[in-house]
Design an enzyme around this catalytic site. Structure first.
Site, short mmCIF file in Angstrom:
data_model
loop_
_atom_site.label_atom_id
_atom_site.label_comp_id
_atom_site.label_asym_id
_atom_site.label_seq_id
_atom_site.Cartn_x
_atom_site.Cartn_y
_atom_site.Cartn_z
N LYS A 189 0.85 -1.20 0.00
CA LYS A 189 0.00 0.00 0.00
C LYS A 189 0.88 1.25 0.00
O LYS A 189 0.68 2.17 -0.78
CB LYS A 189 -0.91 -0.02 1.23
CG LYS A 189 -1.80 1.19 1.31
CD LYS A 189 -2.74 1.13 2.49
CE LYS A 189 -3.49 2.44 2.59
NZ LYS A 189 -4.32 2.54 3.78
N GLU A 195 10.70 -4.60 3.93
CA GLU A 195 10.75 -5.99 3.48
C GLU A 195 10.38 -6.10 2.01
O GLU A 195 11.06 -6.74 1.21
CB GLU A 195 9.75 -6.85 4.29
CG GLU A 195 10.09 -7.04 5.75
CD GLU A 195 9.46 -5.99 6.64
OE1 GLU A 195 9.16 -4.86 6.15
OE2 GLU A 195 9.27 -6.26 7.83
N GLY A 244 -4.57 -1.75 5.16
CA GLY A 244 -3.85 -2.92 4.65
C GLY A 244 -4.51 -4.24 5.01
O GLY A 244 -4.69 -5.12 4.17
N ARG A 245 -4.93 -4.38 6.27
CA ARG A 245 -5.46 -5.67 6.71
C ARG A 245 -6.87 -5.94 6.21
O ARG A 245 -7.44 -7.01 6.47
CB ARG A 245 -5.38 -5.77 8.24
CG ARG A 245 -5.99 -4.62 8.98
CD ARG A 245 -5.57 -4.60 10.44
NE ARG A 245 -6.05 -3.42 11.16
CZ ARG A 245 -5.41 -2.26 11.19
NH1 ARG A 245 -4.28 -2.11 10.52
NH2 ARG A 245 -5.90 -1.25 11.87
N GLU A 330 -3.98 -6.12 15.14
CA GLU A 330 -3.51 -4.83 14.64
C GLU A 330 -4.66 -3.81 14.69
O GLU A 330 -4.43 -2.62 14.87
CB GLU A 330 -2.96 -4.96 13.21
CG GLU A 330 -2.14 -3.75 12.78
CD GLU A 330 -1.34 -3.97 11.50
OE1 GLU A 330 -0.17 -4.35 11.59
OE2 GLU A 330 -1.89 -3.75 10.41
N HIS A 360 -2.68 -32.54 19.38
CA HIS A 360 -1.48 -33.26 19.82
C HIS A 360 -0.38 -32.28 20.22
O HIS A 360 0.78 -32.67 20.34
CB HIS A 360 -1.01 -34.19 18.70
CG HIS A 360 -2.09 -35.14 18.28
ND1 HIS A 360 -2.34 -36.33 18.92
CD2 HIS A 360 -3.04 -35.02 17.31
CE1 HIS A 360 -3.38 -36.93 18.34
NE2 HIS A 360 -3.83 -36.15 17.37
N LYS A 488 9.89 0.13 13.49
CA LYS A 488 10.37 0.34 12.11
C LYS A 488 11.46 1.42 12.11
O LYS A 488 12.48 1.29 11.46
CB LYS A 488 9.22 0.82 11.20
CG LYS A 488 8.23 -0.25 10.81
CD LYS A 488 7.26 0.31 9.78
CE LYS A 488 6.06 -0.59 9.57
NZ LYS A 488 5.03 -0.02 8.72
O1 F6P Z 1 3.69 -2.85 9.67
C1 F6P Z 1 2.32 -2.90 9.62
C2 F6P Z 1 1.79 -2.59 8.24
O2 F6P Z 1 1.74 -1.23 8.05
C3 F6P Z 1 0.43 -3.23 8.05
O3 F6P Z 1 -0.59 -2.48 8.55
C4 F6P Z 1 0.41 -3.42 6.58
O4 F6P Z 1 -0.57 -4.35 6.20
C5 F6P Z 1 1.81 -3.90 6.33
O5 F6P Z 1 2.60 -3.15 7.22
C6 F6P Z 1 2.33 -3.75 4.93
O6 F6P Z 1 2.28 -2.43 4.51
P1 F6P Z 1 2.36 -2.04 2.99
O7 F6P Z 1 1.22 -2.66 2.28
O8 F6P Z 1 2.32 -0.55 2.96
O9 F6P Z 1 3.67 -2.58 2.45
#
Ligand code: F6P
Length: 524
Positions: A189, A195, A244-245, A330, A360, A488
């Site tokens: 987003k 990452e 995002g979620r 979140e 288990h 972060k």
């Molecule tokens: O670190 C949390 C977050 O901001 C989430 O809310 C989001 O889904 C995820 O990182 C990934 O963010 P993006 O889609 O901006 O890469």
């Protein structure tokens, strides 16, 4: 005292004296009939929750005193209910529910565009694999659905997911692939996520000469993706009004639309829309997301449970607990109210795993551990694998666990069993405490008629709306996530210290030592 705190006190009083589940069933022959909700492809049984009609009424009064009707209206009509970011929250509009005419048009145009693109890619038949790069909300939803939809539809193209900054993630995903036949979809987003940017860069290098054609971005930050070097024609937009979620309903799920086909994706949206309609129009006492939410409030705030277990007895839903961890924790892992004052206890810790495996592993703790945890059992009635013996055993295990948690096993029964087996009285006395189960442990059972796209859409939207309802009662903003920022920022600072080799000065002594140790093993 406000109406809300009066009701809160009433619920606290009620929680001191709840009959046991065994008593509740004995007193009310219709309990299992009365406490079942059926919406779309879902059948949800709340009868094994420690609820009485009086408690239910008080919980619904609590909801009403929390201005639920008004807030639901604001949410569904597109008001900026995410106040700390001054944003509307319009994920239901992505599946045809609510929103302004302008937003509805944006969504329809994007659906038409992605459908055309997916049809083209599918007809081309050139790609063998899609690498979906993204993390958190840009990963968990499509990942869950990719796994679940396999129940009835084989993907036309294999999807591999890359999320972690650990290089093992991208390495494993690319192993054995040919850049010529691999489509890389980078989903972020913000297009600033460390990452995703690092993994996208690695994939771009790996694609080499094919990068300009075989690379796509999905983002609400078109400029960021363009600056990264993605062809503007290969960027699919979504909008800042989708958290995002809650974004799996958007072009974030492009990989699903390509691999499973736009029709399956439409069925997923339709399933979610069906739950939206129910949530919007059903009275609170007949409203499934409301019921799921107030049950959780009861368990968390009044019965004192600190966690909630999610156990899908369906291998293809095994990613559901981790999807819900982000969705619920979140969203509602907050400790201040919408007005910035201290909030009470909010979101329980969500955890779980696939049944029967988890029987288990951690079920011992659920049955006899001190804390216990309410469980949402999720199972599917139709046997998609066409293996009736396996399927019957799977369902038998699911139903047995909720029954065992509820009924327990009394000392008398244990004693009688051991006696019948011929054990001496001293040995019986020694063993009885170990073999006794207290029972009275609450659970909800959710059955999907079949694991198709519609029921999956029903299920995910059910939990999304549950989260909203809970946030209303807890008076918190479910749509921001400021708590993820500090780590972060510090990671960025530590990374430059690891890279630079200069002085490490501004940390506590523990962190400083860890950085020095890491420096010795990182060769940049
Ligand atoms: O670190 C949390 C977050 O901001 C989430 O809310 C989001 O889904 C995820 O990182 C990934 O963010 P993006 O889609 O901006 O890469």
């Amino acid at each position: 005292m406000s109406a809300k705190s009066d009701i809160w006190s009433r619920l606290q009083n009620l929680s001191q004296n709840v009959p046991s589940l065994n008593q509740l069933f004995a007193q009310d022959k219709d309990r299992a009939e009365r406490m079942v909700y059926e919406v779309g492809g879902l059948y949800v049984d709340f009868s094994k929750q420690r609820l009485t009609p009086e408690i239910n009424t008080a919980l619904l009064a609590l909801l009403e005193a929390s201005d639920f009707e008004e807030l639901r209206h604001k949410f569904l009509s597109g008001e900026a209910i995410n106040t700390t970011e001054n944003r509307a929250v319009l994920h239901p509009t992505l599946r045809g529910s609510g929103g302004t005419a302008y937003v509805q048009k944006q969504v329809a145009d994007m659906r038409a565009h992605t459908r055309e693109f997916c049809d083209h890619i599918r007809a081309q038949g050139k790609y063998k694999t899609i690498i979906h790069i993204g993390i958190g909300g840009s990963d968990l939803g499509p990942r869950l659905c990719a796994d679940a939809l396999v129940a009835y539809t084989q993907p036309a193209i294999e999807i591999r997911f890359v999320e972690n900054i650990d290089a093992a993630s991208i390495k494993d995903a690319l192993a054995g692939l040919d850049p010529k036949t691999t489509l890389v979809i980078s989903v972020s987003k913000s297009f600033t996520t460390q990452e995703t940017k690092m993994n996208t860069m690695a994939a771009k290098d790996w694609l080499g000469q094919y990068a300009s054609i075989n690379m796509i971005a999905v983002t609400a930050n078109r400029t960021g993706a363009e600056e990264f070097g993605i062809d503007p024609l290969r960027i699919f937009d979504f909008w800042d009004w989708v958290s995002g979620r809650y974004s799996l309903w958007s072009s974030v799920s492009l990989c699903l639309q390509i691999a499973y086909g736009p029709d399956i994706f439409d069925a997923l949206l339709a399933g979610a829309h069906e739950m939206d309609e129910h949530f919007k129009s059903a009275s609170v006492e007949n409203n499934l997301p409301v019921m799921l939410a107030v049950t959780s409030i009861w368990n968390t705030n009044f019965l004192g449970y600190g966690s909630q277990a999610i156990i899908p007895y369906a291998r293809r839903l095994r990613k559901f607990p981790s999807f819900l961890q982000q969705l619920e924790m979140e969203s509602n892992g907050k400790s201040v109210t919408r007005e910035g004052r201290a909030a009470g206890i909010t979101c329980p810790i969500l955890w779980g795993g696939e049944g029967t495996n988890s029987q288990h592993a951690f079920f011992q703790h659920l049955h006899q551990g001190h804390q216990g945890a309410p469980v949402d059992f999720i199972a599917v009635l139709e046997d998609a694998e066409n293996r009736p013996t396996h399927h019957a055993a799977l369902l038998a295990n699911c139903f047995a666990q909720s029954e065992a948690l509820m009924v327990g096993k009394s000392e008398e029964i244990v004693r009688a069993e051991l006696d019948k087996a011929g054990m001496g009285s001293d040995d019986i006395a020694a063993l009885v405490p170990h073999k006794t189960f207290a029972g009275n442990r609450p659970s909800t059972t959710i059955l999907l008629d079949k694991l198709d796209a519609r029921a999956l859409g029903n299920l995910i939207a059910l939990y999304e709306h549950k989260v909203f309802v809970q946030s209303v009662i807890w008076d918190i903003n479910a749509f921001d996530q400021w708590g993820v920022e500090l780590g972060k920022v510090l990671a960025g600072k530590i990374l430059s210290e690891l890279e630079s080799g200069g002085d490490i000065l501004t940390h506590d002594s523990s962190t400083q030592k860890l950085i020095s140790l890491a420096r010795k093993s990182i060769k940049l």
